[in-house]
Scaffold this motif. Structure first.
Motif, PDB file in Angstrom:
ATOM      1  N   UNK A  25       0.840  -1.200   0.000  1.00 55.35           N
ATOM      2  CA  UNK A  25       0.000   0.000   0.000  1.00 55.35           C
ATOM      3  C   UNK A  25       0.870   1.243   0.000  1.00 55.35           C
ATOM      4  N   UNK A  26       0.309   2.348  -0.444  1.00 57.66           N
ATOM      5  CA  UNK A  26       1.067   3.603  -0.450  1.00 57.66           C
ATOM      6  C   UNK A  26       1.438   4.013   0.968  1.00 57.66           C
ATOM      7  N   UNK A  27       0.478   3.906   1.890  1.00 62.93           N
ATOM      8  CA  UNK A  27       0.717   4.223   3.290  1.00 62.93           C
ATOM      9  C   UNK A  27       0.823   2.909   4.050  1.00 62.93           C
ATOM     10  N   UNK A  28       1.919   2.682   4.744  1.00 66.23           N
ATOM     11  CA  UNK A  28       2.165   1.377   5.351  1.00 66.23           C
ATOM     12  C   UNK A  28       2.232   1.467   6.865  1.00 66.23           C
ATOM     13  N   UNK A  29       1.813   0.384   7.510  1.00 66.37           N
ATOM     14  CA  UNK A  29       2.014   0.265   8.942  1.00 66.37           C
ATOM     15  C   UNK A  29       3.416  -0.289   9.214  1.00 66.37           C
ATOM     16  N   UNK A  30       3.789  -0.406  10.469  1.00 60.96           N
ATOM     17  CA  UNK A  30       5.148  -0.836  10.820  1.00 60.96           C
ATOM     18  C   UNK A  30       5.423  -2.239  10.320  1.00 60.96           C
ATOM     19  N   UNK A  31       4.460  -3.133  10.490  1.00 55.93           N
ATOM     20  CA  UNK A  31       4.644  -4.526  10.082  1.00 55.93           C
ATOM     21  C   UNK A  31       4.895  -4.604   8.585  1.00 55.93           C
ATOM     22  N   UNK A  32       4.099  -3.889   7.801  1.00 50.87           N
ATOM     23  CA  UNK A  32       4.269  -3.908   6.348  1.00 50.87           C
ATOM     24  C   UNK A  32       5.629  -3.358   5.939  1.00 50.87           C
ATOM     25  N   UNK A  49       8.158  -5.810   4.000  1.00 45.86           N
ATOM     26  CA  UNK A  49       8.515  -5.433   2.632  1.00 45.86           C
ATOM     27  C   UNK A  49      10.022  -5.366   2.456  1.00 45.86           C
ATOM     28  N   UNK A  50      10.721  -4.882   3.475  1.00 51.28           N
ATOM     29  CA  UNK A  50      12.180  -4.771   3.418  1.00 51.28           C
ATOM     30  C   UNK A  50      12.856  -6.138   3.404  1.00 51.28           C
ATOM     31  N   UNK A  51      12.182  -7.157   3.954  1.00 49.54           N
ATOM     32  CA  UNK A  51      12.804  -8.478   4.112  1.00 49.54           C
ATOM     33  C   UNK A  51      12.165  -9.562   3.240  1.00 49.54           C
ATOM     34  N   UNK A  52      11.191  -9.206   2.422  1.00 48.64           N
ATOM     35  CA  UNK A  52      10.457 -10.195   1.637  1.00 48.64           C
ATOM     36  C   UNK A  52      11.330 -10.784   0.537  1.00 48.64           C
ATOM     37  N   UNK A  53      11.388 -12.107   0.465  1.00 46.58           N
ATOM     38  CA  UNK A  53      12.134 -12.787  -0.595  1.00 46.58           C
ATOM     39  C   UNK A  53      11.264 -13.755  -1.384  1.00 46.58           C
ATOM     40  N   UNK A 102       0.161 -10.167   0.905  1.00 45.35           N
ATOM     41  CA  UNK A 102      -1.295 -10.167   0.978  1.00 45.35           C
ATOM     42  C   UNK A 102      -1.682 -11.100   2.112  1.00 45.35           C
ATOM     43  N   UNK A 103      -2.395 -10.611   3.128  1.00 38.88           N
ATOM     44  CA  UNK A 103      -2.698 -11.427   4.303  1.00 38.88           C
ATOM     45  C   UNK A 103      -3.290 -12.787   3.953  1.00 38.88           C
ATOM     46  N   UNK A 104      -2.762 -13.814   4.612  1.00 37.89           N
ATOM     47  CA  UNK A 104      -3.251 -15.177   4.432  1.00 37.89           C
ATOM     48  C   UNK A 104      -2.360 -16.044   3.572  1.00 37.89           C
ATOM     49  N   UNK A 105      -1.691 -15.465   2.566  1.00 37.02           N
ATOM     50  CA  UNK A 105      -0.802 -16.249   1.719  1.00 37.02           C
ATOM     51  C   UNK A 105       0.536 -16.487   2.390  1.00 37.02           C
ATOM     52  N   UNK A 106       1.238 -17.510   1.932  1.00 36.41           N
ATOM     53  CA  UNK A 106       2.540 -17.815   2.517  1.00 36.41           C
ATOM     54  C   UNK A 106       3.606 -16.886   1.949  1.00 36.41           C
ATOM     55  N   UNK A 138       7.950 -15.785   2.374  1.00 38.05           N
ATOM     56  CA  UNK A 138       9.265 -16.097   2.922  1.00 38.05           C
ATOM     57  C   UNK A 138      10.006 -14.798   3.173  1.00 38.05           C
ATOM     58  N   UNK A 139      10.596 -14.659   4.352  1.00 36.66           N
ATOM     59  CA  UNK A 139      11.321 -13.427   4.681  1.00 36.66           C
ATOM     60  C   UNK A 139      12.767 -13.747   5.063  1.00 36.66           C
ATOM     61  N   UNK A 140      13.639 -12.794   4.788  1.00 33.68           N
ATOM     62  CA  UNK A 140      15.046 -12.904   5.193  1.00 33.68           C
ATOM     63  C   UNK A 140      15.147 -12.668   6.697  1.00 33.68           C
ATOM     64  N   UNK A 141      15.906 -13.491   7.361  1.00 33.78           N
ATOM     65  CA  UNK A 141      16.064 -13.374   8.808  1.00 33.78           C
ATOM     66  C   UNK A 141      17.439 -12.800   9.129  1.00 33.78           C
ATOM     67  N   UNK A 142      17.436 -11.720   9.914  1.00 37.44           N
ATOM     68  CA  UNK A 142      18.689 -11.063  10.306  1.00 37.44           C
ATOM     69  C   UNK A 142      19.328 -11.716  11.521  1.00 37.44           C
ATOM     70  N   UNK A 143      18.499 -12.083  12.510  1.00 40.96           N
ATOM     71  CA  UNK A 143      19.013 -12.600  13.777  1.00 40.96           C
ATOM     72  C   UNK A 143      18.237 -13.855  14.185  1.00 40.96           C
ATOM     73  N   UNK A 144      18.923 -14.745  14.897  1.00 37.58           N
ATOM     74  CA  UNK A 144      18.243 -15.883  15.520  1.00 37.58           C
ATOM     75  C   UNK A 144      18.667 -15.969  16.975  1.00 37.58           C
ATOM     76  N   UNK A 145      17.801 -16.587  17.770  1.00 41.46           N
ATOM     77  CA  UNK A 145      18.184 -16.945  19.130  1.00 41.46           C
ATOM     78  C   UNK A 145      17.676 -18.348  19.430  1.00 41.46           C
ATOM     79  N   UNK A 146      18.408 -19.029  20.267  1.00 42.38           N
ATOM     80  CA  UNK A 146      17.978 -20.321  20.800  1.00 42.38           C
ATOM     81  C   UNK A 146      18.209 -20.304  22.300  1.00 42.38           C
ATOM     82  N   UNK A 147      17.552 -21.213  22.998  1.00 40.06           N
ATOM     83  CA  UNK A 147      17.863 -21.452  24.405  1.00 40.06           C
ATOM     84  C   UNK A 147      18.118 -22.937  24.589  1.00 40.06           C
ATOM     85  N   UNK A 148      18.678 -23.300  25.742  1.00 37.90           N
ATOM     86  CA  UNK A 148      19.201 -24.655  25.875  1.00 37.90           C
ATOM     87  C   UNK A 148      18.127 -25.734  25.871  1.00 37.90           C
TER      88      UNK A 148
END
Length: 651
Positions: free
Chosen positions: A7-14, A18-22, A27-31, A33-43
């Protein structure tokens, strides 16, 4: 590849998506894939995630940052946890992963303090990873296998979310805090029916909340079942990063003035009162004043939800000069070593200890039930995020979720008490100009560590792999359960979690607190060549991202779950390990099914590839019913292959 329907006017999520979409369309509901900058795990989940990462034969992590935290199973009774921690340390050194040592703190608190960055994407093998949405990140909880694939440089796939705006107006009054805000959100939205949604906070009330307050709200958004929660990155964000000596990481981020949302909900902060979540669900909300007088035997203060410097200084101010009621066991678990260090240097820790606080590790501890289980039949007030039946380690205890202020009031009085009725002034907490920062328990890898030999204790086994989907699924409804079955019901946490890297052993405890005979029954069916099917009600698999709730049933021969509805992370985990996530087309068919009914789906491989509606024959009752299988082409490939690791090996 992808087409960005922006959309021309975007919310934070969009903006962040959009910056990470690959892959896919915004469009809500469709699958997507996004680029991931950081990951975390715990033990508790990371050991399996790294075993899966090793199986991918990738020489080095390919994210901007991956952090491994040791914060869950720090109680080392037996060799298993210590062995797994040594494994995690060696894996981190070999593959270029930052390691936060035991004692440094809870992953979400530490990541917020030291690593989270506005505008970035983060996935973590813990369902409360959305805590970092307080910094203006898209931070999502996921199964360990999804995290392993992101570390290998692959996109993270999810349903493109619809965005709900939660507009916060006014200001919080004294004795009402961020915990009461998120409990109000849970009262409005409940723990079910929010799959595929993101909460985006805004308004003058949100702008006045500090990052630790925002973190409490974002953290417990996970209990609503949303994908994540996000706040703007604004002057409060800058102020927090400055305190962390990370102001250079600040990026302003806000919604455009005319951004659109699927729904807008307004909450007037000035009208809120102290709230509590009653047993045994985070959405079972009541006013604290309505619970006045209930005797309290235990108060647990801390966890990743409410253990910031501000939270604990507030409690120290309330308790200064007072001592815990004789009937109350008062437990204190700071969220990080940084919080503990600054409390000590500023004198507040002395006030807390003088009040009778029993100081625990900077770890998850009581929240996951691996320590400080309450007495039989006790009432325990906790500032953590979940009060599922039995999660505390005491099956007949009543666990209430409350704010630090309400918890402190109970410490003093020994009863449920609205903190406004204490007859004292609300503590005026002023954040220091600078925090003392000590990162010496954070180990950063170097190129020289690539030749490290990975340590493997006798409790560590290879990740189990499923077989390809059969053409006919045939077997009993091995168990029938009701609504709101959590991952804690499916595979217990607490003391059992030390077997997390030993799947044959851990699988013995599947549904332990629901049907203790389930594991033996399921394994017998598997050995007889029959498939196991789980039948469930609404919101099956809510709670933890623990992929063991899919891996262990898979090991026991479970090939399908048929439910009224499934929660996002668990459904993704089922698919990752080759288990069919089916939902009833007509929920009345749930009522007609009984445990033990002999079920069959014929022509399954063709049906999965070509149709969304499958037919299940009930051989016991001589009837049939329809189920829905909603999968993307990518997910169909995984299901047919028997799971994501099989697809990876084929590639």
């Amino acid at each position: 590849m992808c087409r960005k329907e922006e959309p021309m006017e975007k919310n934070i999520v969009e903006k962040i998506l959009a910056e990470h979409l690959v892959d896919g369309n915004l469009a809500p509901g469709g699958e997507i894939g996004i680029r991931i900058d950081q990951t975390l795990t715990q033990d508790a989940t990371g050991t399996m995630a790294y075993l899966q990462f090793e199986a991918m034969n990738v020489p080095r992590v390919r994210t901007e940052l991956s952090v491994s935290y040791i914060d869950h199973n720090t109680i080392q009774i037996g060799f298993e946890n210590a062995d797994d921690h040594r494994y995690l340390m060696s894996v981190a050194q070999k593959f270029g992963i930052v390691l936060s040592r035991a004692g440094n703190g809870i992953c979400h608190q530490v990541h917020l303090e030291r690593f989270g960055r506005p505008g970035k994407t983060l996935i973590g093998s813990d369902s409360h990873t959305p805590t970092c949405g307080a910094l203006g990140m898209i931070a999502v909880g996921a199964g360990g296998l999804d995290v392993a694939q992101a570390m290998a440089g692959e996109p993270f796939y999810l349903a493109c979310p619809s965005v709900v705006k939660i507009n916060l107006e006014g200001r919080l009054r004294p004795w009402v805090s961020a915990k009461d805000v998120i409990l109000k959100v849970l009262e409005i939205f409940s723990t079910k029916g929010n799959v595929g949604t993101v909460f985006e906070y805004g308004g003058e009330g949100a702008a006045a909340l500090s990052v630790p307050e925002r973190a409490t709200i974002a953290n417990m958004g996970a209990e609503c079942g949303v994908t994540t929660s996000v706040f703007p990155s604004d002057e409060m964000t800058r102020r927090f990063l400055r305190l962390q000596d990370r102001e250079a990481h600040f990026v302003p981020l806000s919604a455009d003035a005319d951004a659109s949302y699927a729904r807008v909900v307004t909450i007037d902060l000035s009208r809120l009162e102290p709230l509590a979540a009653k047993p045994h669900s985070p959405d079972n909300i009541a006013a604290v004043r309505s619970l006045t007088g209930i005797s309290v035997q235990q108060v647990c203060l801390g966890s990743c939800t409410n253990s910031s410097y501000k939270d604990l200084v507030t409690v120290a101010g309330i308790l200064k000069g007072r001592v815990a009621h004789p009937d109350v066991s008062f437990i204190l678990a700071p969220g990080s070593r940084q919080v503990l260090d600054n409390l000590a240097r500023d004198g507040y820790l002395a006030d807390l200890i003088a009040s009778g606080a029993r100081l625990m590790e900077n770890a998850c501890g009581f929240c996951i039930g691996n320590s400080q289980s309450p007495q039989s039949g006790a009432v325990s007030l906790r500032t953590s995020n979940r009060n599922f039946l039995g999660r505390s380690g005491t099956l007949d205890a009543d666990i209430y979720l409350v704010s630090p202020e309400t918890a402190a009031a109970a410490v003093i009085t020994g009863r449920f008490t609205d903190p406004r009725d204490l007859g004292m002034d609300y503590p005026n907490v002023r954040m220091p100009e600078r925090l003392v920062i000590d990162d010496r328990l954070i180990l950063r890898p170097t190129e020289a560590t690539r030749e490290v030999e990975i340590y493997r204790g006798p409790n560590i086994g290879a990740p189990p792999v499923n077989t390809p989907l059969p053409d006919t699924l045939a077997g009993p409804a091995t168990i029938k359960v009701g609504d709101k079955i959590t991952t804690d019901h499916i595979i217990p946490a607490g003391a059992r979690m030390k077997y997390r890297s030993n799947i044959p052993r851990y699988a013995e405890f599947v549904f332990e607190n629901v049907d203790a005979a389930f594991a033996r029954r399921a394994l017998a069916n598997k050995e007889a060549g029959r498939h196991n099917i789980i039948v469930a009600g609404l919101s099956y698999g809510q709670g933890s991202s623990r992929e063991h709730a899919a891996i262990c049933p898979m090991y026991l021969g479970v090939r399908a779950v048929i439910a009224k509805s499934l929660e996002r992370i668990h459904a993704a985990n089922l698919i990752n390990f080759g288990i069919l996530p089916l939902t009833f087309v007509d929920e009345k068919d749930y009522d007609a099914l009984d445990a033990g009914d002999d079920l069959e789906i014929a022509g399954l491989r063709t049906a999965v590839a070509e149709s969304e509606i499958l037919t299940v024959a009930n051989r016991t009752k001589g009837s049939s019913f329809a189920v829905r299988l909603s999968l993307s082409a990518r997910q169909k490939e995984m299901i047919l292959a028997g799971g994501a690791l099989n697809v990876r090996r084929q590639e």
